[in-house]
Scaffold this motif. Sequence first.
Motif, mmCIF file in Angstrom:
data_model
loop_
_atom_site.group_PDB
_atom_site.id
_atom_site.type_symbol
_atom_site.label_atom_id
_atom_site.label_comp_id
_atom_site.label_asym_id
_atom_site.label_seq_id
_atom_site.Cartn_x
_atom_site.Cartn_y
_atom_site.Cartn_z
ATOM 1 N N ARG A 196 -30.810 -6.681 -12.641
ATOM 2 C CA ARG A 196 -30.511 -6.665 -14.064
ATOM 3 C C ARG A 196 -30.991 -5.353 -14.671
ATOM 4 N NH1 ARG A 196 -33.305 -11.666 -14.010
ATOM 5 N NH2 ARG A 196 -34.879 -10.838 -15.445
ATOM 6 N N SER A 229 -35.161 -15.647 -13.796
ATOM 7 C CA SER A 229 -34.331 -15.970 -12.641
ATOM 8 C C SER A 229 -35.247 -16.535 -11.563
ATOM 9 C CB SER A 229 -33.584 -14.734 -12.131
ATOM 10 O OG SER A 229 -34.478 -13.664 -11.864
ATOM 11 N N SER A 269 -40.631 -6.984 -11.052
ATOM 12 C CA SER A 269 -39.377 -6.275 -10.815
ATOM 13 C C SER A 269 -39.629 -4.882 -10.247
ATOM 14 C CB SER A 269 -38.565 -6.155 -12.106
ATOM 15 O OG SER A 269 -39.181 -5.276 -13.026
ATOM 16 N N LYS A 276 -33.504 -7.380 -0.347
ATOM 17 C CA LYS A 276 -33.172 -8.702 -0.880
ATOM 18 C C LYS A 276 -33.414 -9.793 0.162
ATOM 19 C CE LYS A 276 -29.614 -7.125 -4.169
ATOM 20 N NZ LYS A 276 -28.171 -7.183 -4.508
ATOM 21 N N GLU A 302 -35.028 -15.575 -5.435
ATOM 22 C CA GLU A 302 -33.612 -15.219 -5.309
ATOM 23 C C GLU A 302 -33.428 -13.912 -6.081
ATOM 24 O OE1 GLU A 302 -30.223 -14.528 -4.099
ATOM 25 O OE2 GLU A 302 -31.194 -16.355 -3.320
ATOM 26 N N LEU A 323 -34.593 -4.732 -9.944
ATOM 27 C CA LEU A 323 -34.426 -5.876 -9.059
ATOM 28 C C LEU A 323 -35.594 -6.829 -9.298
ATOM 29 C CD1 LEU A 323 -32.707 -7.062 -6.695
ATOM 30 C CD2 LEU A 323 -34.442 -6.091 -5.152
ATOM 31 N N TYR A 324 -35.264 -8.047 -9.763
ATOM 32 C CA TYR A 324 -36.282 -9.043 -10.089
ATOM 33 C C TYR A 324 -36.493 -9.990 -8.919
ATOM 34 C CZ TYR A 324 -36.200 -7.499 -14.928
ATOM 35 O OH TYR A 324 -36.305 -6.742 -16.069
ATOM 36 N N GLY A 325 -37.766 -10.335 -8.677
ATOM 37 C CA GLY A 325 -38.100 -11.278 -7.627
ATOM 38 C C GLY A 325 -39.534 -11.059 -7.181
ATOM 39 N N ARG A 383 -36.141 -13.043 -0.367
ATOM 40 C CA ARG A 383 -35.730 -14.455 -0.359
ATOM 41 C C ARG A 383 -36.699 -15.350 0.420
ATOM 42 N NH1 ARG A 383 -30.405 -11.929 0.282
ATOM 43 N NH2 ARG A 383 -29.304 -12.190 -1.720
ATOM 44 N N GLU A 442 -32.508 -10.774 -8.153
ATOM 45 C CA GLU A 442 -31.419 -10.578 -9.118
ATOM 46 C C GLU A 442 -31.524 -9.190 -9.720
ATOM 47 O OE1 GLU A 442 -30.458 -12.480 -13.390
ATOM 48 O OE2 GLU A 442 -30.179 -13.873 -11.707
#
Length: 464
Positions: A111, A103, A437, A22, A107, A115-117, A26, A109
């Motif tokens: 769900r 999202s 994701s 994570k 950042e 893990l999305y990003g 970011r 997230e």
Amino acid sequence: MPIDQALARFESQKNAYLEDLKTLVRIPSVSFTGFDAAQVRKSAEATAQLLKDRGFENVQLLEIEGAHPYVYGEVLKAPGKPTLLLYAHHDVQPPGDVSAWKSNPFEPELRDGRLYGRGAADDKAGIVVHTSAVDAWLKGVGSLPLNVKVIIEGEEEVGSDHLTPFLQRHKALMQADAIVLTDTSNFDVGLPSITTALRGLVTVEVEVRGLKQAVHSGMWGGPIPDPVMGLCRMLATLTNPDGSIAIPGVLDQVKPLTEDEKKSIQSLPGDDAYFRQQVGLLQGVEMLGGGRHPWEQNWRQPSIAINAFQASSRKDARNIVSESAWARVGIRVVPDMDAADVQRRLVEHLRKVTPWGLEVHIKEDAPSGWWYTDSSHPAFQAAFRALQKGYGREAVTIGCGGSIPFVEPFAKELGGVPALLIGVEDPYTYAHSENESLHVGDWEKAIRAAIHLYEELAQTLGKR
């Protein structure tokens, strides 16, 4: 047993390892021109810090003029044991249409088990697979069963243009007995896969011009050729009615599949309907390929696509004859095609079929070649065993319709050592698209498999 201690360390720390991922996600480390290069450097620095935190030594940023920073680290404390070179990349694609994300792309997230990003799967997950597996051995056991080096690239998403000179400069530092490149996909969620074939890529931009400026289509249309129509006519000559490439000579060198390769593809789960569902093909739209299995067509046959087309714009549509039209054309090449020769033939063909004396300008990108490897080397057998232990399911060999520019230079410059392409993406990752994701469960299995892989390769390569 040491392997049990390493696995126990992973189980106790897997939430911390996910936080490592994570932290990297970011950082918007988009390597494309026009984005903030300082963020890519920040990503390299964060990656270097993570390597140090997880036990790597001699951690450093390796730089070559014109490229985003690479990150290097090593754990060389197993004299007489094989050396494994690990690869991943820390740069990412642009976020695309931010409004289409559910999202914030930078950042992360969690769900529904994913893990999305941006970069959560491609390829910061690969970085953390490596750091987590090494940490599990070092902190759980006290040592690794073999020697490890890691190189984290910073320009993979923009074509790895500087990779060959980088490898030539640091060839001695990169020497290893095998390479693990963690930037590929599994055939499906829960089904571990080793990629043994990649298509190469040829791209050009073609622009045709006929006027100094756009003009009224009623006042001037008729005597003057329409550059947009001219480019459409040119592009239409690139394929046959069945969708196959029509450029003379391009298909002459395609390597046929062996019977074993055909059987391997046929044995994979899924059928045409499953393929259509995965890709989102609309009802009634034909699948191309002349009856070939869709994965044979995707992995081992060349394809052509118009990646982008521009003439005026939908927003500004009005009654004009446009002054120019532009398109980006891409051809995926396969064994045994010569990428440079394909590009030459594409350019010559476009010039030859330009109608009505229109002015044509063609910009050529550097071509990247295909890659193919034989999976009979003992290192692959070690990888199959490790993946089965990590996922609880027998692994399969697959191809990839995409191109990964770093693989061929790695294989060439490092003397042809076995290259194991083992990734954590899946068909629902949507890498490069909105809402990228990572399936967290598969990511954890990938780390367990990596922990087993170090032991399996130590035993297998040590016997040679």
